[in-house]
Design a protein around this motif. Structure first.
Motif, PDB file in Angstrom:
ATOM      1  N   GLN A   1       6.416 -56.941  44.324  1.00 21.01           N
ATOM      2  CA  GLN A   1       5.309 -56.086  44.075  1.00 21.01           C
ATOM      3  C   GLN A   1       4.412 -56.183  45.003  1.00 21.01           C
ATOM      4  N   ALA A   2       3.964 -57.648  45.291  1.00 15.86           N
ATOM      5  CA  ALA A   2       2.984 -57.756  46.484  1.00 15.86           C
ATOM      6  C   ALA A   2       3.515 -57.142  47.867  1.00 15.86           C
ATOM      7  N   PHE A   3       4.565 -57.386  48.054  1.00 14.67           N
ATOM      8  CA  PHE A   3       5.289 -56.810  49.463  1.00 14.67           C
ATOM      9  C   PHE A   3       5.313 -55.358  49.378  1.00 14.67           C
ATOM     10  N   ASP A   4       5.638 -54.899  48.455  1.00 15.00           N
ATOM     11  CA  ASP A   4       5.941 -53.289  48.174  1.00 15.00           C
ATOM     12  C   ASP A   4       4.491 -52.953  48.423  1.00 15.00           C
ATOM     13  N   GLU A   5       3.391 -53.190  47.772  1.00 19.67           N
ATOM     14  CA  GLU A   5       2.144 -52.716  47.821  1.00 19.67           C
ATOM     15  C   GLU A   5       1.631 -52.828  49.145  1.00 19.67           C
ATOM     16  N   LYS A   6       1.954 -53.715  50.047  1.00 18.17           N
ATOM     17  CA  LYS A   6       1.481 -54.069  51.217  1.00 18.17           C
ATOM     18  C   LYS A   6       2.360 -53.203  52.250  1.00 18.17           C
ATOM     19  N   GLY A   7       3.503 -52.729  51.524  1.00 17.66           N
ATOM     20  CA  GLY A   7       4.498 -51.626  52.497  1.00 17.66           C
ATOM     21  C   GLY A   7       5.399 -52.643  53.611  1.00 17.66           C
ATOM     22  N   VAL A   8       5.659 -53.785  53.277  1.00 17.50           N
ATOM     23  CA  VAL A   8       6.417 -54.744  54.150  1.00 17.50           C
ATOM     24  C   VAL A   8       7.646 -55.125  53.252  1.00 17.50           C
ATOM     25  N   LYS A   9       8.823 -55.350  54.122  1.00 14.07           N
ATOM     26  CA  LYS A   9      10.054 -55.719  53.512  1.00 14.07           C
ATOM     27  C   LYS A   9      10.456 -57.199  54.296  1.00 14.07           C
ATOM     28  N   PRO A  10      11.201 -57.870  53.670  1.00 15.61           N
ATOM     29  CA  PRO A  10      11.687 -58.983  54.548  1.00 15.61           C
ATOM     30  C   PRO A  10      12.130 -59.019  55.916  1.00 15.61           C
ATOM     31  N   SER A  11      12.987 -57.818  55.817  1.00 17.00           N
ATOM     32  CA  SER A  11      13.382 -57.507  57.467  1.00 17.00           C
ATOM     33  C   SER A  11      12.453 -57.176  58.232  1.00 17.00           C
ATOM     34  N   ASP A  12      11.182 -57.051  57.832  1.00 17.71           N
ATOM     35  CA  ASP A  12      10.001 -56.829  58.908  1.00 17.71           C
ATOM     36  C   ASP A  12       9.723 -58.207  59.634  1.00 17.71           C
ATOM     37  N   LEU A  13      10.315 -59.149  59.072  1.00 21.41           N
ATOM     38  CA  LEU A  13       9.843 -60.263  59.781  1.00 21.41           C
ATOM     39  C   LEU A  13      10.768 -60.820  60.899  1.00 21.41           C
ATOM     40  N   GLN A  14      10.545 -60.420  62.092  1.00 17.45           N
ATOM     41  CA  GLN A  14      11.321 -60.526  63.252  1.00 17.45           C
ATOM     42  C   GLN A  14      11.145 -61.944  64.157  1.00 17.45           C
ATOM     43  N   LYS A  15       9.799 -62.008  64.276  1.00 18.79           N
ATOM     44  CA  LYS A  15       9.073 -63.143  64.932  1.00 18.79           C
ATOM     45  C   LYS A  15       8.066 -63.593  64.182  1.00 18.79           C
ATOM     46  N   LEU A  16       7.800 -64.876  64.300  1.00 17.99           N
ATOM     47  CA  LEU A  16       6.552 -65.726  63.802  1.00 17.99           C
ATOM     48  C   LEU A  16       5.192 -64.843  63.341  1.00 17.99           C
ATOM     49  N   GLU A  17       5.005 -64.068  64.417  1.00 13.76           N
ATOM     50  CA  GLU A  17       3.580 -63.275  64.493  1.00 13.76           C
ATOM     51  C   GLU A  17       3.752 -62.341  63.299  1.00 13.76           C
ATOM     52  N   ASP A  18       4.941 -61.924  62.699  1.00 17.83           N
ATOM     53  CA  ASP A  18       5.092 -60.892  62.187  1.00 17.83           C
ATOM     54  C   ASP A  18       4.737 -61.438  60.597  1.00 17.83           C
ATOM     55  N   LEU A  19       4.396 -62.683  60.242  1.00 21.02           N
ATOM     56  CA  LEU A  19       4.002 -63.175  58.997  1.00 21.02           C
ATOM     57  C   LEU A  19       2.936 -62.577  58.735  1.00 21.02           C
ATOM     58  N   ALA A  20       1.917 -62.161  59.661  1.00 15.06           N
ATOM     59  CA  ALA A  20       0.515 -61.737  59.591  1.00 15.06           C
ATOM     60  C   ALA A  20       0.598 -60.354  59.016  1.00 15.06           C
ATOM     61  N   LYS A  21       1.765 -59.687  58.742  1.00 13.77           N
ATOM     62  CA  LYS A  21       1.622 -58.518  58.024  1.00 13.77           C
ATOM     63  C   LYS A  21       2.022 -58.689  56.370  1.00 13.77           C
ATOM     64  N   PHE A  22       2.367 -59.734  56.135  1.00 13.66           N
ATOM     65  CA  PHE A  22       2.853 -60.186  54.820  1.00 13.66           C
ATOM     66  C   PHE A  22       1.515 -60.448  54.035  1.00 13.66           C
ATOM     67  N   PRO A  23       1.619 -60.122  52.768  1.00  8.26           N
ATOM     68  CA  PRO A  23       0.175 -60.386  51.885  1.00  8.26           C
ATOM     69  C   PRO A  23      -0.084 -61.796  51.454  1.00  8.26           C
ATOM     70  N   PHE A  24      -1.533 -62.387  51.379  1.00 11.05           N
ATOM     71  CA  PHE A  24      -1.860 -63.590  51.158  1.00 11.05           C
ATOM     72  C   PHE A  24      -1.483 -63.853  49.604  1.00 11.05           C
ATOM     73  N   THR A  25      -1.150 -65.089  49.235  1.00  9.13           N
ATOM     74  CA  THR A  25      -1.242 -65.554  47.992  1.00  9.13           C
ATOM     75  C   THR A  25      -2.596 -66.374  47.430  1.00  9.13           C
ATOM     76  N   VAL A  26      -3.043 -65.867  46.463  1.00  9.38           N
ATOM     77  CA  VAL A  26      -4.374 -66.651  46.084  1.00  9.38           C
ATOM     78  C   VAL A  26      -4.241 -67.692  44.658  1.00  9.38           C
ATOM     79  N   LYS A  27      -5.270 -68.392  44.387  1.00  6.72           N
ATOM     80  CA  LYS A  27      -4.937 -69.231  43.415  1.00  6.72           C
ATOM     81  C   LYS A  27      -4.718 -68.279  41.990  1.00  6.72           C
ATOM     82  N   THR A  28      -5.718 -67.264  41.867  1.00 13.34           N
ATOM     83  CA  THR A  28      -5.579 -66.635  40.809  1.00 13.34           C
ATOM     84  C   THR A  28      -3.925 -65.953  40.668  1.00 13.34           C
ATOM     85  N   ALA A  29      -3.422 -65.797  41.578  1.00 10.41           N
ATOM     86  CA  ALA A  29      -1.856 -65.422  41.349  1.00 10.41           C
ATOM     87  C   ALA A  29      -1.058 -66.340  40.565  1.00 10.41           C
ATOM     88  N   LEU A  30      -1.589 -67.767  40.959  1.00 11.41           N
ATOM     89  CA  LEU A  30      -0.770 -68.732  40.276  1.00 11.41           C
ATOM     90  C   LEU A  30      -1.246 -68.938  38.860  1.00 11.41           C
TER      91      LEU A  30
END
Ligand code: ADP
Ligand code: ZN
Length: 449
Positions: A59-88
């Motif tokens: 859900q978090a990836f979808d909301e941010k509009g990113v898919k696992p296949s968008d990760l092609q280089k290390l810097e691409d990680l910056a496109k992915f959502p953060f996880t915060v303590k409240t999620a846990l």
């Protein structure tokens, strides 16, 4: 065959275990290019694993509009959502698990001092990796099969105690599972067993040192040689104080329940803190804009697990403030380094428009030889603003030198805080034995707002 050689063949993977300088040369000495390639491969697996197995991440990836296949280089990680303590917290206890409970072999939880606790679940593989990370750290910190390690971390749900225990067992040291507290007994064990290594929070080590001094025991005359400290922020000045008063080399261990526990990073003999970056991928972001900041610049540490199965973590905002560096280290390890944690964003106080962390106050206090490393910061409301007061203990002989001298010292300390941190803070010197002695994580802030 004697039992020690039997133990050695089971535990070590090399022919001559005593000769090896690094626990895991392959990763500890890996070139930056090879490490980055390794991280990319593991990162791809991790985002895929998270997306496929954990509905929260999908859900978090979808909301941010990113898919696992968008990760092609290390810097691409910056496109992915953060996880915060409240999620846990919201997904407590097993909502972020990527495996069925039947595959778990250990479940930890963090103290949960504020609200619901968070869970730290492990598969057998996760346990093995965590143990390896801890063994790597402790080996770098001189722990050897002949060491006697007194484990004075709380041994329960908290990841610290058992994390250290299993790492030390893998190294082959003899562990004394003393647990936290009963300080007199700690001293007895140090003497009777000939403890060479102490595992504890730095503040509890100070409590042990104080007790030893008061009972006339010179720790420098015992076999104690190394301390393995973590679980709370502490300054370089505090480290030096511990070393001067106990004669040990004070090493650092850093970690958090959300990312396996202790073993995320460890200091080497050169006091540089190396991150186990083949297991944990670090980033630093500006804690207000959340934009990535370059190496050498301070910000919030964000961590992504690279190999965990049970609870993969994507871009976890640790709320810990620090700086990453890729300087050459004299120990030979190529693993990226981080500075000591300045503090947690939760503990950041804004006084007169200036951001202040307890560690900055600690640094100033520790400049004064008269002052004991025992202090607390009281926060109160003054109109709409926050006001801060520092209370500290001094050496008993200083305290008994008379009120005028004590007040004079308090003024001097306050002036120094003004000079270094730029804020006007009243300092009160309290009577000896006023401030609670820590057995675990020291409580530095008393919030009366
Ligand atoms: P919590 O304290 O949030 O209940 P943990 O027991 O998992 O949970 O503690 C992890 C936190 O402890 C880290 O995020 C960090 O703030 C602090 N910590 C752990 N090790 C260190 C260290 N070596 N230096 C500074 N802070 C540390
Ligand atoms: Zn080093």
């Amino acid at each position: 065959m004697c039992s020690s050689s039997r133990k050695t063949t089971h535990i070590f993977r090399e022919e001559d275990p005593m000769a090896k300088r690094y626990w895991d040369e392959k990763f500890e000495l890996m070139s930056e290019a090879n490490m980055k390639a390794f991280q990319l491969e593991k990162l791809k697996e991790t985002v895929r694993w998270s997306y496929d197995k954990v509905p929260y991440y999908k859900q978090a990836f979808d909301e941010k509009g990113v898919k696992p296949s968008d990760l092609q280089k290390l810097e691409d990680l910056a496109k992915f959502p953060f996880t915060v303590k409240t999620a846990l917290r919201d997904n407590y206890p097993f909502g972020l698990c990527a495996v069925p409970v039947s595959e778990l072999v250990r479940i930890h939880a963090s103290s949960g001092t504020t609200g619901k606790p968070i869970t730290g679940p492990y598969t057998a593989d996760d346990m093995d990796q965590w143990t390896e990370c801890m063994a790597r750290a402790l080996w770098a910190q001189e722990l050897r099969p002949e060491s006697i390690a007194q484990n004075a971390y709380g041994m329960g749900l908290f990841t610290g105690g058992l994390g250290f225990l299993q790492g030390a067992i893998r190294v082959g040291a003899a562990v004394v599972p003393a647990g936290a507290g009963m300080t007199e007994r700690q001293l007895l064990l140090i003497q009777d067993f000939g403890t060479t290594a102490l595992f504890s929070t730095p503040s509890y080590c100070m409590t042990i040192i104080e007790k030893a001094e008061r009972s006339g025991l010179d720790l420098k005359k015992t076999k104690l040689r190394t301390g393995h400290f973590g679980a709370e922020p502490w300054t370089v000045e505090m480290r030096k104080e511990i070393e001067a008063r106990s004669g040990i080399h004070a090493y650092e261990c850093y970690g958090l329940t959300e990312l396996m526990g202790p073993g995320v990073s460890f200091s080497c003999e050169a006091y540089k803190i190396h991150i186990n970056e083949d297991h944990i991928y670090p980033e630093i972001v500006d804690f207000q804009t959340l934009e990535p900041v370059p190496l050498g610049q301070e910000g919030e540490l964000v961590l992504t697990s690279l190999q965990r199965q049970a609870m993969p973590m994507i871009r976890y905002r640790t709320r810990d403030i620090c700086t990453l560096r890729r300087d050459k280290c004299e120990c030979g390890r190529t693993l990226i380094t981080m500075d000591k944690i300045l503090g947690r964003t939760d503990d950041m106080m804004i006084i007169g428009g200036v951001n202040v962390f307890p560690s900055q106050v600690e640094s100033v206090l520790m400049e004064f030889a008269e002052i004991e490393p025992l202090y607390q910061i009281r926060l109160r409301k003054k109109g709409y603003l926050d006001a801060m007061m520092v209370e500290t203990e001094v050496k008993p002989e200083v305290y008994s030198a008379g009120q005028a001298k004590v007040e004079d010292l308090a003024k001097k300390v306050s002036g120094r805080i003004q000079q270094v941190i730029g804020i006007n803070v009243p300092v009160t010197i309290v009577a000896p034995n006023t401030i609670a002695r820590s057995e675990g994580k020291a409580k530095r802030i008393i919030d009366e707002r």
